[in-house]
Write an enzyme that holds these catalytic residues in place. Structure first.
Site, PDB file in Angstrom:
ATOM      1  N   ASN A 117       0.828  -1.214   0.000  1.00  0.00           N
ATOM      2  CA  ASN A 117       0.000   0.000   0.000  1.00  0.00           C
ATOM      3  C   ASN A 117       0.859   1.259   0.000  1.00  0.00           C
ATOM      4  O   ASN A 117       0.574   2.211  -0.714  1.00  0.00           O
ATOM      5  CB  ASN A 117      -0.891   0.018   1.247  1.00  0.00           C
ATOM      6  CG  ASN A 117      -2.274  -0.507   0.937  1.00  0.00           C
ATOM      7  OD1 ASN A 117      -2.540  -0.934  -0.177  1.00  0.00           O
ATOM      8  ND2 ASN A 117      -3.155  -0.484   1.907  1.00  0.00           N
ATOM      9  N   LEU A 135      -0.176   5.807 -11.966  1.00  0.00           N
ATOM     10  CA  LEU A 135       0.652   6.938 -12.398  1.00  0.00           C
ATOM     11  C   LEU A 135      -0.238   8.121 -12.738  1.00  0.00           C
ATOM     12  O   LEU A 135       0.128   8.978 -13.515  1.00  0.00           O
ATOM     13  CB  LEU A 135       1.466   6.551 -13.645  1.00  0.00           C
ATOM     14  CG  LEU A 135       2.610   5.564 -13.464  1.00  0.00           C
ATOM     15  CD1 LEU A 135       3.284   5.270 -14.790  1.00  0.00           C
ATOM     16  CD2 LEU A 135       3.642   6.115 -12.475  1.00  0.00           C
ATOM     17  N   GLY A 151      -3.009  13.906  -9.739  1.00  0.00           N
ATOM     18  CA  GLY A 151      -4.284  14.472  -9.290  1.00  0.00           C
ATOM     19  C   GLY A 151      -4.101  15.303  -8.040  1.00  0.00           C
ATOM     20  O   GLY A 151      -3.003  15.809  -7.768  1.00  0.00           O
ATOM     21  N   GLY A 170      -6.783   9.605  -1.305  1.00  0.00           N
ATOM     22  CA  GLY A 170      -7.584   9.577  -0.085  1.00  0.00           C
ATOM     23  C   GLY A 170      -7.950   8.133   0.192  1.00  0.00           C
ATOM     24  O   GLY A 170      -7.245   7.220  -0.219  1.00  0.00           O
ATOM     25  N   CYS A 181      -7.304   3.481   3.193  1.00  0.00           N
ATOM     26  CA  CYS A 181      -6.057   2.726   3.353  1.00  0.00           C
ATOM     27  C   CYS A 181      -4.782   3.549   3.219  1.00  0.00           C
ATOM     28  O   CYS A 181      -3.975   3.575   4.147  1.00  0.00           O
ATOM     29  CB  CYS A 181      -6.019   1.589   2.339  1.00  0.00           C
ATOM     30  SG  CYS A 181      -7.216   0.326   2.716  1.00  0.00           S
TER      31      CYS A 181
END
Ligand code: UDX
Length: 439
Positions: free
Chosen positions: A206, A248, A251, A255, A258
């Site tokens: 993650n 990739l 932005g 959010g 996790c």
């Protein structure tokens, strides 16, 4: 097999339904009576594509209850899929996990394998094992295995049924054999590793993805300064298989339930052990700043936001979910309101949750057209298909001053050529940059 799943959130409920679909007899247990009531009426308390259908098709194998004694007493396998939210210091709150562990210790009357699916700091499985063994009421063998989940919201069912990998973390061969049997009908690579490695695989995966996003966002910010185009840059990067072409997308930051929590938890764990994990620390910092990117951009067009009509398209942390956890909308909308702007929000599924989180006066709209009508500025915070497929000419027709700040790069730049729309996105040149500048 007779399986119990503790927790009916994204992880627990999806896991339960998917296991039931493979022929296991599954009991889902939760302390929340409202949720269990809904589930017993065949309704899912969360918005997740394909989940309701899967629950309906496998009704005969699925039971929902708040009665943990009946749920744990004779289960062969017990999955723990409860939340591990972030605490004030960034560490993971394990109270729900231990709550379930305590109930299992008190009630398990047969040998069983307790499988920790919740994301927990490295070493937690060992602690849960000692905790259960210390507290157990009956003379049975209780094994602990780590089996982290890698599902994404919005594609959770697919991600579980066609997992990229099934990680089984154990200290003995018996729980590994049991889990191989549980997942017999799942076509996915199965990896049996040390329990601590399994716990680490989850965080490392993650956090790597979060790091990748923050890296791309920094490159995007630099692209804006030096005149390169991030979409072209990432396309070029993605051909290299060592880099890969996923995650990739530049932005306004990641959010969700996790990435924000798991980056902070690993950072906390490193600090706690007198260590430093500088890359992750940087990823967190970059992400926090990136969320304010559109506010900074808005200041290029308006000296202040007093009485400005602002349309916000999308408030969930990503499309395909009604989840708002750590969504950029939660920091952006209040900032504009605080500065005196009037905000109208459109989102296909997130509005009810947004109302609960942001009590300020906001107008909620049933369509994109309604939200942008008469607006001085439009912020795109979530890349819903409805936004991506929206006819851009309508922005010009309906907005009072058609300035779009797109935090998710929903459109191609060419779509705004020959329009009087200012289109300012992430890591790309602004189309019609000087049409409406106040300064
Ligand atoms: C993530 C992981 O993908 C999943 O494997 C793990 O089990 C749980 O966390 P999720 O939080 O559901 O899943 O969403 P994901 O699709 O990964 O997106 C997370 C955030 O990153 C979103 O806010 C999304 O907008 C953002 N993101 C994702 C980007 O900004 N750019 C990208 O390229 C990808």
């Amino acid at each position: 097999m007779k399986i119990t799943v503790a927790g009916t959130g994204y992880v627990g409920l999806v896991t339960g339904a998917c296991l039931a679909s493979k022929g296991h007899q599954v009991t889902c247990v939760d302390v929340d009576e409202e949720k269990i009531k809904l589930l017993n009426q065949g309704k899912s308390p969360i918005y997740e594509p394909e989940l309701s259908e899967l629950m309906e098709q496998n009704r005969h194998n699925l039971r929902f209850t708040t009665d943990y004694v009946s749920a744990y007493r004779d289960a062969e396998v017990i999955f723990i899929g409860v939340g591990t939210p972030e605490k004030y210091d960034g560490s993971a709150n394990l109270s729900y996990v231990y709550g379930v562990a305590k109930q299992i210790a008190q009630t398990a009357e047969r040998d069983c394998v307790v499988v920790v699916k919740s994301t927990v700091p490295i070493g937690t499985n060992d602690k849960i094992e000692s905790y259960i063994h210390d507290k157990q009421a009956h003379n049975v063998k209780i094994y602990i295995a780590s089996n982290p989940e890698f599902l994404s919201q919005g594609t959770a069912v697919r991600d579980t049924l066609h997992a990229s990998r099934i990680v089984i973390g154990v200290t003995d061969s018996y729980p590994a054999e049991v889990l191989q049997k549980v997942y017999e009908k799942f076509e996915a690579p199965k990896l049996v590793v040390e329990r601590r490695s399994a716990e680490m695989i989850k965080y490392a995966s993650n956090d790597f993805l979060a790091l990748k996003i923050s890296y791309v966002n920094e490159i995007a910010n630099l692209c804006e300064i030096v005149g390169a185009d991030i979409e072209e840059v990432t396309e070029g990067m993605g051909f290299d298989q060592r880099i890969g072409n996923q995650f990739l997308k530049a932005g306004i930051g990641y959010g969700g339930s996790c990435f924000p929590k798991d980056t902070k938890a690993l950072n906390w764990l490193a600090n706690f052990n007198d260590n430093e994990i500088r890359t992750i620390k940087a990823a967190i910092e970059v992400n926090e700043n990136q969320k304010f990117k559109l506010v900074k951009k808005a200041k290029k067009y308006y000296n202040d936001f007093l009485f400005l009509n602002i349309a916000v398209l999308g408030c969930t942390f990503k499309p395909g979910t009604d989840d708002l956890r750590e969504a950029p909308s939660l920091v952006n909308v209040p900032l504009f309101i605080e500065d005196g702007a009037k905000v109208r929000v459109w989102d296909p599924v997130g509005v009810e949750n947004f109302k609960k989180r942001i009590p300020e006066k906001i107008e909620y709209c049933g369509s994109i057209e309604e939200a942008i009508a008469g607006a001085d500025l439009c912020l795109i915070l979530t890349e819903w298909d409805e936004v991506k497929n929206f006819e851009v000419k309508k922005f010009e027709k309906l907005m009072k001053c058609p300035i779009i700040l797109d935090g998710r790069n929903c459109y191609r730049l060419e779509q705004f050529e020959n329009t009087r729309i200012t289109y300012d996105s992430i890591g790309r040149k602004t189309v019609n940059a000087d049409l409406y500048t106040e300064k």
